[in-house]
Design a protein around this motif. Sequence first.
Motif, PDB file in Angstrom:
ATOM      1  N   PRO A  19     -28.481  17.707 -79.186  1.00 60.66           N
ATOM      2  CA  PRO A  19     -29.620  17.337 -79.536  1.00 60.66           C
ATOM      3  C   PRO A  19     -30.664  18.359 -79.675  1.00 60.66           C
ATOM      4  CG  PRO A  19     -29.444  16.738 -77.230  1.00 60.66           C
ATOM      5  CD  PRO A  19     -28.257  17.268 -77.678  1.00 60.66           C
ATOM      6  N   THR A  20     -31.608  18.493 -80.982  1.00 57.66           N
ATOM      7  CA  THR A  20     -32.388  19.459 -81.131  1.00 57.66           C
ATOM      8  C   THR A  20     -33.535  19.016 -80.015  1.00 57.66           C
ATOM      9  OG1 THR A  20     -31.903  19.525 -83.392  1.00 57.66           O
ATOM     10  CG2 THR A  20     -34.006  20.136 -82.935  1.00 57.66           C
ATOM     11  N   ALA A  21     -34.259  20.107 -79.611  1.00 54.67           N
ATOM     12  CA  ALA A  21     -35.495  19.780 -78.762  1.00 54.67           C
ATOM     13  C   ALA A  21     -36.485  18.888 -79.382  1.00 54.67           C
ATOM     14  CB  ALA A  21     -35.933  20.993 -78.244  1.00 54.67           C
ATOM     15  N   SER A  22     -37.202  18.194 -78.651  1.00 50.11           N
ATOM     16  CA  SER A  22     -38.369  17.243 -79.083  1.00 50.11           C
ATOM     17  C   SER A  22     -39.608  18.335 -78.871  1.00 50.11           C
ATOM     18  CB  SER A  22     -38.442  16.064 -78.295  1.00 50.11           C
ATOM     19  OG  SER A  22     -38.857  16.409 -76.866  1.00 50.11           O
ATOM     20  N   ASP A  23     -40.442  17.902 -79.628  1.00 50.86           N
ATOM     21  CA  ASP A  23     -41.957  18.668 -79.273  1.00 50.86           C
ATOM     22  C   ASP A  23     -42.324  18.788 -78.106  1.00 50.86           C
ATOM     23  OD1 ASP A  23     -41.982  19.243 -82.296  1.00 50.86           O
ATOM     24  OD2 ASP A  23     -43.254  17.667 -82.608  1.00 50.86           O
ATOM     25  N   ALA A  24     -42.168  17.435 -77.433  1.00 50.07           N
ATOM     26  CA  ALA A  24     -42.392  17.398 -75.778  1.00 50.07           C
ATOM     27  C   ALA A  24     -41.711  18.600 -75.040  1.00 50.07           C
ATOM     28  CB  ALA A  24     -42.202  16.087 -75.348  1.00 50.07           C
ATOM     29  N   ASP A  25     -40.247  18.603 -75.226  1.00 50.73           N
ATOM     30  CA  ASP A  25     -39.607  19.341 -74.514  1.00 50.73           C
ATOM     31  C   ASP A  25     -40.185  20.934 -74.859  1.00 50.73           C
ATOM     32  OD1 ASP A  25     -37.767  17.518 -74.089  1.00 50.73           O
ATOM     33  OD2 ASP A  25     -36.396  17.757 -75.724  1.00 50.73           O
ATOM     34  N   ILE A  26     -40.282  21.345 -76.195  1.00 52.38           N
ATOM     35  CA  ILE A  26     -40.763  22.577 -76.401  1.00 52.38           C
ATOM     36  C   ILE A  26     -42.244  23.011 -75.448  1.00 52.38           C
ATOM     37  CG2 ILE A  26     -41.843  24.186 -78.047  1.00 52.38           C
ATOM     38  CD1 ILE A  26     -38.818  23.724 -78.217  1.00 52.38           C
ATOM     39  N   VAL A  27     -43.168  22.057 -75.628  1.00 57.07           N
ATOM     40  CA  VAL A  27     -44.277  21.996 -74.775  1.00 57.07           C
ATOM     41  C   VAL A  27     -43.998  22.414 -73.343  1.00 57.07           C
ATOM     42  CG1 VAL A  27     -46.441  20.993 -73.887  1.00 57.07           C
ATOM     43  CG2 VAL A  27     -45.755  20.750 -76.310  1.00 57.07           C
ATOM     44  N   ALA A  28     -43.018  21.507 -72.704  1.00 60.50           N
ATOM     45  CA  ALA A  28     -42.632  21.649 -71.291  1.00 60.50           C
ATOM     46  C   ALA A  28     -41.936  22.971 -71.132  1.00 60.50           C
ATOM     47  CB  ALA A  28     -41.585  20.704 -71.113  1.00 60.50           C
ATOM     48  N   ALA A  29     -41.328  23.476 -71.994  1.00 57.87           N
ATOM     49  CA  ALA A  29     -40.508  24.963 -71.880  1.00 57.87           C
ATOM     50  C   ALA A  29     -41.369  25.923 -71.883  1.00 57.87           C
ATOM     51  CB  ALA A  29     -39.615  25.191 -73.014  1.00 57.87           C
ATOM     52  N   VAL A  30     -42.383  26.021 -72.916  1.00 57.28           N
ATOM     53  CA  VAL A  30     -43.442  27.113 -72.784  1.00 57.28           C
ATOM     54  C   VAL A  30     -44.249  26.776 -71.402  1.00 57.28           C
ATOM     55  CG1 VAL A  30     -45.720  27.939 -74.197  1.00 57.28           C
ATOM     56  CG2 VAL A  30     -43.687  27.075 -75.226  1.00 57.28           C
ATOM     57  N   ASP A  31     -44.786  25.894 -71.079  1.00 58.83           N
ATOM     58  CA  ASP A  31     -45.615  25.694 -69.861  1.00 58.83           C
ATOM     59  C   ASP A  31     -44.793  26.232 -68.579  1.00 58.83           C
ATOM     60  OD1 ASP A  31     -47.705  24.268 -71.224  1.00 58.83           O
ATOM     61  OD2 ASP A  31     -46.754  22.291 -70.504  1.00 58.83           O
ATOM     62  N   ALA A  32     -43.377  26.111 -68.656  1.00 59.20           N
ATOM     63  CA  ALA A  32     -42.735  26.507 -67.684  1.00 59.20           C
ATOM     64  C   ALA A  32     -42.593  28.077 -67.586  1.00 59.20           C
ATOM     65  CB  ALA A  32     -41.333  25.853 -67.535  1.00 59.20           C
ATOM     66  N   ALA A  33     -42.421  28.518 -68.886  1.00 56.33           N
ATOM     67  CA  ALA A  33     -42.416  29.997 -68.973  1.00 56.33           C
ATOM     68  C   ALA A  33     -43.716  30.718 -68.493  1.00 56.33           C
ATOM     69  CB  ALA A  33     -41.953  30.194 -70.486  1.00 56.33           C
ATOM     70  N   ALA A  34     -44.828  30.239 -68.948  1.00 52.93           N
ATOM     71  CA  ALA A  34     -46.045  30.411 -68.675  1.00 52.93           C
ATOM     72  C   ALA A  34     -46.272  30.544 -67.029  1.00 52.93           C
ATOM     73  CB  ALA A  34     -47.227  29.774 -69.389  1.00 52.93           C
ATOM     74  N   ALA A  35     -46.014  29.417 -66.409  1.00 53.29           N
ATOM     75  CA  ALA A  35     -46.019  29.333 -65.090  1.00 53.29           C
ATOM     76  C   ALA A  35     -45.176  30.242 -64.170  1.00 53.29           C
ATOM     77  CB  ALA A  35     -45.906  27.883 -64.455  1.00 53.29           C
ATOM     78  N   ALA A  36     -44.079  30.592 -64.655  1.00 55.94           N
ATOM     79  CA  ALA A  36     -43.341  31.541 -64.093  1.00 55.94           C
ATOM     80  C   ALA A  36     -43.555  32.902 -64.329  1.00 55.94           C
ATOM     81  CB  ALA A  36     -41.817  31.557 -64.708  1.00 55.94           C
ATOM     82  N   TYR A  37     -44.327  33.234 -65.182  1.00 55.67           N
ATOM     83  CA  TYR A  37     -44.899  34.418 -65.575  1.00 55.67           C
ATOM     84  C   TYR A  37     -46.086  34.874 -64.663  1.00 55.67           C
ATOM     85  CZ  TYR A  37     -47.337  38.437 -67.259  1.00 55.67           C
ATOM     86  OH  TYR A  37     -48.183  39.798 -67.176  1.00 55.67           O
ATOM     87  N   ARG A  38     -47.019  33.729 -64.300  1.00 53.64           N
ATOM     88  CA  ARG A  38     -48.133  33.849 -63.432  1.00 53.64           C
ATOM     89  C   ARG A  38     -47.668  33.884 -61.951  1.00 53.64           C
ATOM     90  NH1 ARG A  38     -49.910  29.375 -66.253  1.00 53.64           N
ATOM     91  NH2 ARG A  38     -49.223  28.054 -64.648  1.00 53.64           N
ATOM     92  N   ASP A  39     -46.609  33.207 -61.738  1.00 53.29           N
ATOM     93  CA  ASP A  39     -46.059  33.149 -60.339  1.00 53.29           C
ATOM     94  C   ASP A  39     -45.071  34.177 -59.967  1.00 53.29           C
ATOM     95  OD1 ASP A  39     -48.099  31.132 -59.914  1.00 53.29           O
ATOM     96  OD2 ASP A  39     -46.630  29.384 -60.526  1.00 53.29           O
ATOM     97  N   TRP A  40     -43.830  33.798 -60.338  1.00 53.11           N
ATOM     98  CA  TRP A  40     -42.509  34.638 -60.174  1.00 53.11           C
ATOM     99  C   TRP A  40     -42.927  35.941 -60.370  1.00 53.11           C
ATOM    100  CZ3 TRP A  40     -39.587  37.022 -63.892  1.00 53.11           C
ATOM    101  CH2 TRP A  40     -38.386  37.458 -63.243  1.00 53.11           C
TER     102      TRP A  40
END
Length: 457
Positions: A19-40
């Motif tokens: 299945p193609t990602a939903s818009d909500a999936d994309i928002v969650a992915a960018v949020d997670a990437a941004a959080a990992a950059y800030r922390d990890w």
Amino acid sequence: MNKYAVVNPATGETLSTYPTASDADIVAAVDAAAAAYRDWSRTTTPDDRSALITKVAELHRERRQHLAEIIVREMGKPIGDALGEVDFSADIYQYYADHGPELLEDEPIDLAEGSEGSAVIRKSPMGVLIGIMPWNFPYYQVARFAGPNLMLGNTILLKHAAQCPESAAAIHEIFADAGFPVGAYTNIYATNEQVADIIADPRVQGVSLTGSERAGAAVAEQAGRHLKKVVLELGGSDPFIVLSTDDLDATVQMAVDARLDNSGQSCNGAKRFIVVDDLYDAFLEKFTAAMAEVSPSDPMGEGSGPLGPLSSSTAAENLEDQVSRAVVGGATIATGGTREGTFFSPTVLTGVAPGNDAYYEEFFGPVAQVFRVADEDAAVELANDTPFGLGSYLFTTDEQQAARVADRIEAGMVYVNCVLADSAELPFGGIKRSGSGRELGTLGIDEFVNKKMIRIA
């Protein structure tokens, strides 16, 4: 019909859909990437990240058979080549794991005479990146983008080709199993519209694309509109120049290898064979015979040859159309030119002249063009008479000529008396319509990096 699907090009069978990602999936992915950059990325050292990338390399080697079989199903790569691609990908990750800490050390600057204190260049990550990858090398293309950038501490969103969803998922799983935190590397089954939204997100700092000129132009336009760094690796129509040789049979075999690599579907594969007059007739005879001896085979079969199916029925139809138009434009088929489903015979074209569409097009499949030239100057002129500038191949027994001609060729890479010599430490990239930026080697870790100058009085 789902956009992301595994369709075996050898049989035409649809094996699985995603299945193609939903818009909500994309928002969650960018949020997670941004959080990992800030922390990890801020709490780990280069040595910490090196250990994780070493594990990624190890997992590629442990799972090599499974990974290889996936891409045979997805894009028809012969199983031996698929295993080789997995191994090369592991080598790339290992290269950055081994050399990354050293490559990221501070670079001292010699201050002007009379200045007191010190100054250094410190290499720091930039943030979230998005990579847009093609189908022809599903693991290798990801490795050369992900390896150096995760070593830096950037975090990655990876949008793979629509026909490679299974390998995309397998790569994502490897990074998770290696111990990378959620968000450091995320596979996304995104649409083009969603990719545009990701590029526009202020938290995303750069985009890397390997693909067609059309895709590169679209992504570069989007990146430019939002002032984002972009690296592009696009098409190529690489020259294979033969000026002299002390072993014509070996040179011909390397010409065949360079043209049929990945069933002819390699951006930096040799495509235009430019041969000096006194070698032309013998080269053409031997090259045509050697190409004619190669037959497409079942890519999963035991002892499968170097040539499998093309990646899809569309790819095969497009190549057939190109060859037909080349002939209408005045070219002659010395051998091949036939298609059976997605299998295309090795083909040699002669008589391709300016004004023929084929003269400036890239042939993404087992089709070679052979040209006769009078001398070195004519060879260089023809080699450079292309909108592309990715790689090039030069064969000569004269060391001074090798240095002279290599300097005159308009390309990002020149290989002298060798083919298929890519390696993790060698930078890869081109000029003109072949793109901009470099991957692999020491230059590959210097693209998406903040080279911060720190001056201490």
